[in-house]
Motif scaffolding. Structure first.
Motif, PDB file in Angstrom:
ATOM      1  N   GLN A 268       0.836  -1.196   0.000  1.00 13.44           N
ATOM      2  CA  GLN A 268       0.000   0.000   0.000  1.00 13.44           C
ATOM      3  C   GLN A 268       0.872   1.248   0.000  1.00 13.44           C
ATOM      4  OE1 GLN A 268      -2.673  -0.068   3.360  1.00 13.44           O
ATOM      5  NE2 GLN A 268      -3.736  -1.933   2.677  1.00 13.44           N
ATOM      6  N   LEU A 269       0.381   2.255  -0.677  1.00 11.42           N
ATOM      7  CA  LEU A 269       0.966   3.590  -0.657  1.00 11.42           C
ATOM      8  C   LEU A 269      -0.043   4.505   0.031  1.00 11.42           C
ATOM      9  CD1 LEU A 269       2.974   5.823  -1.601  1.00 11.42           C
ATOM     10  CD2 LEU A 269       1.641   5.935  -3.729  1.00 11.42           C
ATOM     11  N   ALA A 270       0.406   5.242   1.062  1.00 13.29           N
ATOM     12  CA  ALA A 270      -0.489   6.119   1.810  1.00 13.29           C
ATOM     13  C   ALA A 270       0.098   7.517   1.902  1.00 13.29           C
ATOM     14  CB  ALA A 270      -0.738   5.564   3.213  1.00 13.29           C
ATOM     15  N   LEU A 271      -0.716   8.507   1.600  1.00 11.35           N
ATOM     16  CA  LEU A 271      -0.324   9.915   1.708  1.00 11.35           C
ATOM     17  C   LEU A 271      -1.240  10.604   2.707  1.00 11.35           C
ATOM     18  CD1 LEU A 271       0.449   8.989  -1.339  1.00 11.35           C
ATOM     19  CD2 LEU A 271       0.723  11.432  -1.728  1.00 11.35           C
ATOM     20  N   SER A 272      -0.656  11.230   3.708  1.00  5.99           N
ATOM     21  CA  SER A 272      -1.403  12.025   4.675  1.00  5.99           C
ATOM     22  C   SER A 272      -1.105  13.492   4.391  1.00  5.99           C
ATOM     23  CB  SER A 272      -1.008  11.656   6.106  1.00  5.99           C
ATOM     24  OG  SER A 272      -1.268  10.289   6.367  1.00  5.99           O
ATOM     25  N   ILE A 273      -2.113  14.239   3.997  1.00  7.40           N
ATOM     26  CA  ILE A 273      -1.932  15.612   3.513  1.00  7.40           C
ATOM     27  C   ILE A 273      -2.785  16.552   4.356  1.00  7.40           C
ATOM     28  CG2 ILE A 273      -2.236  17.160   1.540  1.00  7.40           C
ATOM     29  CD1 ILE A 273      -1.924  14.657  -0.259  1.00  7.40           C
ATOM     30  N   ARG A 274      -2.183  17.668   4.703  1.00  4.64           N
ATOM     31  CA  ARG A 274      -2.905  18.704   5.437  1.00  4.64           C
ATOM     32  C   ARG A 274      -2.755  20.018   4.689  1.00  4.64           C
ATOM     33  NH1 ARG A 274      -0.979  21.275  11.004  1.00  4.64           N
ATOM     34  NH2 ARG A 274      -2.733  22.637  11.468  1.00  4.64           N
ATOM     35  N   THR A 275      -3.874  20.715   4.480  1.00  6.12           N
ATOM     36  CA  THR A 275      -3.848  21.998   3.773  1.00  6.12           C
ATOM     37  C   THR A 275      -4.620  23.036   4.582  1.00  6.12           C
ATOM     38  OG1 THR A 275      -5.858  21.556   2.489  1.00  6.12           O
ATOM     39  CG2 THR A 275      -3.766  20.819   1.542  1.00  6.12           C
ATOM     40  N   LEU A 285     -13.971  23.289  -1.942  1.00  9.00           N
ATOM     41  CA  LEU A 285     -13.235  22.311  -1.144  1.00  9.00           C
ATOM     42  C   LEU A 285     -12.931  21.047  -1.950  1.00  9.00           C
ATOM     43  CD1 LEU A 285     -15.257  22.707   2.177  1.00  9.00           C
ATOM     44  CD2 LEU A 285     -13.062  23.748   1.572  1.00  9.00           C
ATOM     45  N   GLY A 286     -12.037  20.231  -1.389  1.00 10.58           N
ATOM     46  CA  GLY A 286     -11.665  18.976  -2.033  1.00 10.58           C
ATOM     47  C   GLY A 286     -10.608  19.119  -3.111  1.00 10.58           C
ATOM     48  N   GLY A 287     -10.015  20.318  -3.238  1.00  9.31           N
ATOM     49  CA  GLY A 287      -9.038  20.533  -4.305  1.00  9.31           C
ATOM     50  C   GLY A 287      -7.776  19.735  -4.122  1.00  9.31           C
ATOM     51  N   ALA A 288      -7.246  19.667  -2.894  1.00  6.41           N
ATOM     52  CA  ALA A 288      -6.026  18.904  -2.658  1.00  6.41           C
ATOM     53  C   ALA A 288      -6.263  17.419  -2.880  1.00  6.41           C
ATOM     54  CB  ALA A 288      -5.525  19.159  -1.238  1.00  6.41           C
ATOM     55  N   LEU A 289      -7.422  16.934  -2.448  1.00  4.48           N
ATOM     56  CA  LEU A 289      -7.748  15.523  -2.660  1.00  4.48           C
ATOM     57  C   LEU A 289      -7.821  15.196  -4.140  1.00  4.48           C
ATOM     58  CD1 LEU A 289      -8.682  12.726  -1.814  1.00  4.48           C
ATOM     59  CD2 LEU A 289     -10.976  13.638  -1.487  1.00  4.48           C
ATOM     60  N   GLU A 290      -8.514  16.016  -4.902  1.00  2.00           N
ATOM     61  CA  GLU A 290      -8.626  15.756  -6.337  1.00  2.00           C
ATOM     62  C   GLU A 290      -7.270  15.879  -7.027  1.00  2.00           C
ATOM     63  OE1 GLU A 290     -10.695  17.844 -10.168  1.00  2.00           O
ATOM     64  OE2 GLU A 290     -12.026  17.280  -8.490  1.00  2.00           O
ATOM     65  N   ALA A 291      -6.461  16.861  -6.621  1.00  5.48           N
ATOM     66  CA  ALA A 291      -5.148  17.031  -7.241  1.00  5.48           C
ATOM     67  C   ALA A 291      -4.265  15.816  -6.986  1.00  5.48           C
ATOM     68  CB  ALA A 291      -4.474  18.294  -6.705  1.00  5.48           C
ATOM     69  N   ALA A 292      -4.269  15.307  -5.759  1.00  3.94           N
ATOM     70  CA  ALA A 292      -3.466  14.124  -5.441  1.00  3.94           C
ATOM     71  C   ALA A 292      -3.973  12.914  -6.215  1.00  3.94           C
ATOM     72  CB  ALA A 292      -3.509  13.863  -3.941  1.00  3.94           C
ATOM     73  N   GLU A 359      -7.765  17.808   6.170  1.00  2.73           N
ATOM     74  CA  GLU A 359      -6.829  16.728   6.474  1.00  2.73           C
ATOM     75  C   GLU A 359      -7.313  15.484   5.756  1.00  2.73           C
ATOM     76  OE1 GLU A 359      -6.210  16.155  10.613  1.00  2.73           O
ATOM     77  OE2 GLU A 359      -5.816  18.262  11.030  1.00  2.73           O
ATOM     78  N   LEU A 360      -6.477  14.942   4.894  1.00  2.00           N
ATOM     79  CA  LEU A 360      -6.883  13.780   4.124  1.00  2.00           C
ATOM     80  C   LEU A 360      -5.812  12.708   4.165  1.00  2.00           C
ATOM     81  CD1 LEU A 360      -5.525  13.440   0.923  1.00  2.00           C
ATOM     82  CD2 LEU A 360      -6.444  15.770   0.894  1.00  2.00           C
ATOM     83  N   THR A 361      -6.264  11.475   4.065  1.00  3.54           N
ATOM     84  CA  THR A 361      -5.373  10.339   3.898  1.00  3.54           C
ATOM     85  C   THR A 361      -5.827   9.570   2.670  1.00  3.54           C
ATOM     86  OG1 THR A 361      -4.923  10.146   6.268  1.00  3.54           O
ATOM     87  CG2 THR A 361      -4.473   8.222   4.902  1.00  3.54           C
ATOM     88  N   LEU A 362      -4.968   9.488   1.686  1.00  2.00           N
ATOM     89  CA  LEU A 362      -5.247   8.774   0.442  1.00  2.00           C
ATOM     90  C   LEU A 362      -4.395   7.517   0.407  1.00  2.00           C
ATOM     91  CD1 LEU A 362      -6.287   8.388  -2.467  1.00  2.00           C
ATOM     92  CD2 LEU A 362      -4.538  10.015  -3.225  1.00  2.00           C
ATOM     93  N   THR A 363      -5.034   6.359   0.228  1.00  2.00           N
ATOM     94  CA  THR A 363      -4.337   5.083   0.228  1.00  2.00           C
ATOM     95  C   THR A 363      -4.610   4.348  -1.071  1.00  2.00           C
ATOM     96  OG1 THR A 363      -4.655   4.969   2.633  1.00  2.00           O
ATOM     97  CG2 THR A 363      -3.922   2.965   1.523  1.00  2.00           C
TER      98      THR A 363
END
Length: 521
Positions: A268-275, A285-292, A359-363
Motif C-alpha cells: 500500500q501507498l499512503a499519503l497524509s496531507i494537510r492543507t 473544497l476537495g481541491g487537494a484531494l482531487e489534485a493528489a 486533512e486527508l489520507t489517500l491510500t
C-alpha cells in the motif's frame, strides 16, 4: 446468518413497498422512528426492539457494491439496510423477510444470498425483542456506563451511516465505542481510522472464547462494563501475515488459512496531507484531494459520501455545499476510486482561526510480482485478482518514485495551501481492507513542509536538515516549500529520522509543523 440484511433494489423503495416489508411481523409488531426519522424501528408487543430499517440510499458509483459486499451490481441501485436486534428471537428471519419483500416488488437482490426468503405470504411468528438497554441506539447491542458495544458478523465492516451515528452518540455520551467481530471479519480503512485510539476498540473473538484488539493485538477481557487490556499480545494477532523485507506482504492469510506465498505480493501507498486556505466565499473544497488523485491515478475520484457506501459521483461543489451546511462543526467524508485500481481517501474539514483546514489520507493498493515469479505467474495472478490489478515492476517503480511525490507537493504548495504531506509504504492488503492481525510496519518515503512553516523555520534551516537527506526545493525562494525524500530500507524505517527533522524545524518555527506521529500506521 448475519444480523444485517441489505436489499439492493433496481427502483427506489416508496412508502407502500416499505410498508409491505414492515408489516412482515404481523399485527403485534409496532413501529417507531429514530435518528430524526432516518431509521424505522420495529418492536414486539412488549416494546422490545426487533429490527431497524434505514432510509434507502442511492448508490451511483460503479464498483462500490462490489467493494463492500463482494457482489456485482450493474448500474445504480438503492441500498436499504435492515439490522436485526442481535438478541431478538426470530429477528434475523424478520430482517430477511423485510428485505426479500422489497426485492420481490422492486427487482434486485438480497445480501447475503442465504437471507432471501421465498415464502413471503405469512408474517414471521415467534418474535421476541432484545433487552431494552440497547433500544436507545438502534445499532448498539450492549450499553454500559463506559462503552457502547456493537456486534457484527459481516465479512467486511464498513463505516455505514448507522455505525457512524453510533460512534457519534458514544462520543457525545463520553463512552468508548467497541466493535465486536469474529476473526474472519475485516474493516474498511474508514472504519479502521474511526476505531484507532482509545477509548474506541476493535474487539475480535479468537474462536476459543477469548478476545483481542484487532489493531494492536492486546488481549482483552470484559471488566466493569467494557473490554479492557489484559496485558499480553494475542498469538492469533501475530500469526496472521507473512511479511517480506522489501516492504510488501504475501496476500493476507488469516488464522486457519494458507500463507500467501504465491507469485504476487501486496503493498500500500499512503499519503497524509494537510492543507489550509483562507475562508473565502468562493472557496471550493476537495481541491487537494482531487489534485493528489489525478497526480497518482490519472483522473479524479469516482465517488464520495459521508458514510459507506460512498454512493454519490465525485463533485467538489456538492462536497463544499455539504461542509458549508454543517459549518462551523467539523465534517468527515470518504472518497473512492475505480474498481480496477483500489484507492480510498478520508477527508476531514474544519474551520479554524487560520482558515479552512482539510486533512486527508489517500491510500492506494498494489499487487506486485513476487520474487522469482515468471511472466506466466503474474499473468495468471492478474486474471484471478478481483480487487486489484497486478502491477509490473516498471509501474511499481514509477508509483513510488521520489520525484513523483515532490511534483505533487509542489502542486499542492502552489495551488492548495499545503501545510504538510507524509508519504508511507507498508506491506498490507492491496484491496485496502484491514484484517485482525499484524501487517507490515509503515516505512517513511518522504515528508513535505508548506510555505508557511518554511517561512517560520527559516530558509537556511529548512535547506539544512540534520540528516543525510537532500531536500528538494519547491517554488521560488520567497515562496519556497520543501520535500524531503527518505531512503526506503527495511519495513518500519524512517520514523526516528522524521522526528529529528520535525524537531529541527520546530526549534525556530512558530506555529510549529504538526508532528507526523499521529499519521503513523
Amino acid at each position: 446468518m448475519t444480523k444485517d440484511v441489505i436489499a439492493l433494489t433496481e427502483r427506489m423503495p416508496d412508502t407502500w413497498s416499505l410498508l409491505t416489508g414492515l408489516l412482515s411481523g404481523g399485527p403485534d409488531v409496532t413501529m417507531g422512528t429514530a435518528a430524526d426519522g432516518a431509521v424505522i424501528q420495529l418492536f414486539d408487543a412488549e416494546g422490545r426492539p426487533l429490527a431497524s430499517v434505514e432510509t434507502p440510499t442511492l448508490v451511483r458509483v460503479p464498483g462500490e457494491v462490489s467493494r463492500l459486499l463482494g457482489i456485482r451490481a450493474d448500474g445504480p441501485v438503492w441500498w436499504t439496510e435492515v439490522r436485526a436486534a442481535t438478541a431478538g428471537q426470530g429477528s434475523d428471519r424478520l430482517a430477511g423477510v423485510i428485505a426479500s419483500r422489497l426485492v420481490s416488488q422492486l427487482g434486485g437482490r438480497v445480501w447475503p444470498a442465504d437471507a432471501f426468503v421465498t415464502d413471503l405470504g405469512r408474517p414471521v411468528s415467534g418474535l421476541t425483542g432484545a433487552a431494552r438497554p440497547a433500544a436507545a441506539q438502534p445499532a448498539v447491542d450492549v450499553l454500559s456506563d463506559r462503552a457502547a458495544v456493537v456486534i457484527q458478523d459481516r465479512p467486511l465492516v464498513a463505516m455505514t451511516s448507522w455505525l457512524a451515528e453510533a460512534l457519534r452518540a458514544a462520543a457525545d455520551s463520553d463512552r468508548g465505542f467497541q466493535l465486536v467481530t469474529p476473526a474472519s471479519a475485516r474493516l474498511t480503512l474508514a472504519t479502521r481510522a474511526a476505531l484507532a485510539g482509545a477509548p474506541n476498540r476493535w474487539v475480535v473473538g479468537d474462536g476459543a472464547s477469548g478476545y483481542y484488539d484487532g489493531l494492536s493485538g492486546t488481549e482483552l477481557r470484559w471488566s466493569d462494563g467494557a473490554f479492557m487490556p489484559a496485558g499480553a499480545t494475542a498469538s492469533a494477532f501475530t500469526a496472521g501475515g507473512a511479511l517480506t523485507a522489501g516492504g510488501t506482504a504475501a496476500p493476507a492469510a488469516g488464522p486457519g488459512e494458507a500463507a500467501g506465498d504465491g507469485p504476487t505480493r501486496e503493498t500500500q501507498l499512503a499519503l497524509s496531507i494537510r492543507t489550509r486556505k483562507p475562508a473565502e466565499a468562493e472557496l471550493l473544497l476537495g481541491g487537494a484531494l482531487e489534485a493528489a488523485w489525478r497526480h497518482l491515478l490519472g483522473g479524479p475520484p469516482r465517488g464520495w459520501g459521508t458514510a459507506e457506501p460512498a454512493g454519490q459521483p465525485w463533485s467538489r461543489a456538492e462536497l463544499t455545499d455539504f461542509v458549508r451546511d454543517r459549518s462551523p462543526a467539523p465534517t468527515w467524508a470518504v472518497a473512492v476510486g475505480d474498481p480496477d485500481r483500489p484507492a480510498v481517501a478520508t477527508l476531514r474539514t474544519e474551520l479554524t482561526t487560520g482558515g479552512v483546514e482539510e486533512e486527508l489520507t489517500l491510500t492506494l493498493g498494489y499487487r506486485v510480482p513476487g520474487e522469482g515469479a515468471t511472466a506466466a505467474d503474474a499473468a495468471g495472478a492478474a486474471e484471478a485478482a478481483d480487487a486489484a490489478e497486478v502491477a509490473g515492476a516498471a509501474e511499481v517503480a514509477d508509483a513510488f518514485a521520489p520525484a513523483r511525490f515532490a511534483d505533487l507537493a509542489a502542486a499542492l504548495a502552489a495551488e492548495h495551501g499545503l501545510v504538510s504531506m507524509l508519504v508511507q509504504r507498508r506491506a498490507a492488503r492491496a484491496d485496502l481492507t484491514v484484517p485482525p492481525w499484524l501487517e507490515g510496519a509503515p516505512t517513511v518515503l518522504g515528508f513535505a513542509v508548506g510555505r508557511e512553516d518554511v517561512r517560520a523555520a527559516g530558509l537556511t534551516r529548512a535547506r539544512r536538515p540534520p540528516l543525510p537527506i537532500r531536500p528538494i526545493q519547491l517554488g521560488p525562494l520567497d515562496r519556497a516549500a520543501f520535500y524531503y525524500p527518505f531512503a526506503e530500507t527495511e519495513p518500519g524505517a524512517g520514523w526516528d529520522a522524521l522526528e529529528d527533522l520535525v524537531t529541527h524545524l520546530r526549534e525556530a518555527a512558530s506555529p510549529t509543523p504538526e508532528s507526523p506521529g499521529a499519521a503513523r500506521g
